[in-house]
Design a protein around this motif. Structure first.
Motif, short mmCIF file in Angstrom:
data_model
loop_
_atom_site.label_atom_id
_atom_site.label_comp_id
_atom_site.label_asym_id
_atom_site.label_seq_id
_atom_site.Cartn_x
_atom_site.Cartn_y
_atom_site.Cartn_z
N PRO A 131 7.63 7.66 15.39
CA PRO A 131 7.50 8.98 14.75
C PRO A 131 8.74 9.39 13.97
N GLY A 132 9.94 9.05 14.48
CA GLY A 132 11.18 9.43 13.80
C GLY A 132 11.32 8.82 12.42
N GLU A 133 10.53 7.77 12.14
CA GLU A 133 10.61 7.10 10.84
C GLU A 133 9.51 7.58 9.88
N LEU A 134 8.89 8.71 10.23
CA LEU A 134 7.79 9.23 9.39
C LEU A 134 8.14 10.60 8.84
N SER A 135 7.47 10.99 7.75
CA SER A 135 7.62 12.35 7.24
C SER A 135 6.81 13.31 8.13
N GLY A 136 7.05 14.61 7.94
CA GLY A 136 6.33 15.61 8.72
C GLY A 136 4.82 15.48 8.56
N GLY A 137 4.40 15.25 7.33
CA GLY A 137 2.96 15.14 7.06
C GLY A 137 2.36 13.92 7.73
N GLN A 138 3.12 12.81 7.71
CA GLN A 138 2.61 11.59 8.35
C GLN A 138 2.54 11.79 9.87
N ARG A 139 3.54 12.47 10.42
CA ARG A 139 3.51 12.72 11.87
C ARG A 139 2.30 13.57 12.24
N GLN A 140 2.04 14.58 11.39
CA GLN A 140 0.90 15.44 11.71
C GLN A 140 -0.40 14.64 11.64
N ARG A 141 -0.45 13.67 10.71
CA ARG A 141 -1.65 12.83 10.63
C ARG A 141 -1.79 11.93 11.86
N VAL A 142 -0.65 11.50 12.40
CA VAL A 142 -0.72 10.70 13.64
C VAL A 142 -1.30 11.56 14.77
N ALA A 143 -0.83 12.82 14.82
CA ALA A 143 -1.34 13.72 15.87
C ALA A 143 -2.85 13.92 15.71
N ILE A 144 -3.30 14.00 14.46
CA ILE A 144 -4.75 14.15 14.22
C ILE A 144 -5.46 12.85 14.59
N GLY A 145 -4.83 11.71 14.25
CA GLY A 145 -5.41 10.41 14.58
C GLY A 145 -5.58 10.23 16.07
N ARG A 146 -4.59 10.70 16.81
CA ARG A 146 -4.66 10.60 18.27
C ARG A 146 -5.87 11.38 18.80
N ALA A 147 -6.18 12.49 18.12
CA ALA A 147 -7.36 13.26 18.53
C ALA A 147 -8.65 12.53 18.12
#
Ligand SMILES: Nc1ncnc2c1ncn2[C@@H]1O[C@H](COP(=O)(O)OP(=O)(O)OP(=O)(O)O)[C@@H](O)[C@H]1O
Ligand SMILES: [Mg+2]
Length: 346
Positions: A131-147
């Protein structure tokens, strides 16, 4: 019976009543947006649905099952928060697959589900990153992906985009909308952002002090607010709300239907800035001109009443000018009684 039903939901924290008797029936596949001022209970209501807080009284039904007291993990819901809450030491892939691995889902199935979610969210190139190597938007997409990988019955979002800058928020909003159309999943989404509420929602729920003020499609709320609170809350800039009698010429356009102690509502786009001696206009002094490019907001003082007119395009007016305001369409007046209830919204 609706897919997700909130029946007379109450929540107290000690003596504070934070949610007061909320009734809401949500259909399968609907995108519902909760809006309301800070502290009105949006997050609490979402957390009650998620099972992260216990309900003081009332009932919750999902797909025919009573989940009022079901533990969060058994509700078949997935929540995405403003803070992404990703595991910093895990890769994107492992963050997204975590819940499936815990549940003992076979490896092949995990690979397929994570691969599909990553594809949908344009995350495939980042699966090995942390996560530390991603932008804020990419991190938020990971959180959505996890859902998404959990294929829940209902998605719950609590201001998922508020940490992002304006451009990224716009892009991610469009992605959430596309995702919703692709998955057809039932969604409840909390936001402060009017544009998000208006563009994402099938229906918007306006909350105030723990209760529902009005539920309707975005344009229903915009065109036919049921009361002064919704009238003032939905729309930027806000509807002009004028005490009856304060601007007699506009009041007269209501043809006697406005009570003497009522309030007149006029959307800024229903006022046209004209010459000071244009027929039928109300004269006032320009206080401020906000040129937004595509349109212009003109703040006008009419005998001590501050009004805003919205014009498309540019306007030569400047602060200090005297202009005329013309009510474009008397059928678009909003009339409210002393208690703030709408009388006629046409
Ligand atoms: N655990 C708690 N204990 C006591 N009071 C709480 C607790 N959680 C929330 N509240 C109170 O409940 C009210 C509603 O809070 P909530 O977080 O639901 O508001 P909100 O509408 O999400 O606001 P915001 O837009 O600022 O996020 C607030 O007055 C808050 O202080
Ligand atoms: Mg909140």
């Amino acid at each position: 019976m609706a897919y997700l039903e909130l029946l007379d939901i109450h929540k107290n924290f000690g003596s504070a009543q934070v949610v007061r008797g909320v009734d809401l029936a949500i259909e399968q596949g609907e995108f519902i947006v909760f809006v309301g001022p800070s502290g009105c209970g949006k997050s609490t209501l979402l957390r009650l649905v998620a099972g992260l807080e216990s309900i003081s009284s009332g009932r919750l039904q999902l797909d025919g099952r009573d989940i009022t007291h079901a533990p969060s993990a058994q509700r078949d819901l997935a929540m995405v928060f403003q803070s992404y809450a990703l595991y910093p030491h895990m890769s994107v892939h492992d963050n997204m697959s975590f819940a499936l691995r815990l549940a003992g889902v076979p490896r092949d199935e995990i690979r397929r589900k994570v691969g599909h979610a990553a594809d949908t969210l344009n995350l495939t190139p980042y699966l090995d990153r942390r996560p530390g190597e991603l932008s804020g938007g990419q991190r938020q997409r990971v959180a959505i992906g996890r859902a998404i990988v959990r294929a829940p019955k209902v998605f719950l979002f609590d201001e998922p985009l508020s940490n992002l800058d304006a451009a990224l928020r716009g892009n991610t909003r469009v992605e959430i909308l596309k995702l919703h159309k692709a998955l057809g999943a039932t969604t409840i989404y909390v936001t402060h952002d009017q544009v998000e509420a208006m563009t994402l929602a099938d229906r918007v729920v306006v909350l105030r002090d723990g209760g529902i003020e009005q539920v309707g499609s975005p344009l229903q709320l915009y065109d036919r607010p049921a009361n002064l609170f919704v009238a003032g809350f939905i729309g930027t800039p806000s509807m002009n709300l004028i005490a009856a009698g304060a601007v007699p010429a506009f009041g007269a356009a209501a043809h006697g239907r406005l009570p003497a102690d009522g309030t007149l509502g006029i959307r800024p786009e229903s006022l046209r800035v004209a010459d000071r001696d244009a027929p039928g206009c109300v004269a006032g002094r320009v206080e401020l001109v906000e040129a937004l490019g595509a349109d212009t907001l003109v703040h006008v003082d009419v005998g001590g009443v501050q009004l805003i007119a919205r014009q498309s395009g540019r306007l030569p007016a400047a602060a200090g000018d005297t202009v005329g305001l013309v009510l474009e369409d008397a059928s678009r007046l909003h009339l409210f009684d002393r208690e703030g209830r709408v009388l006629a919204a046409h």
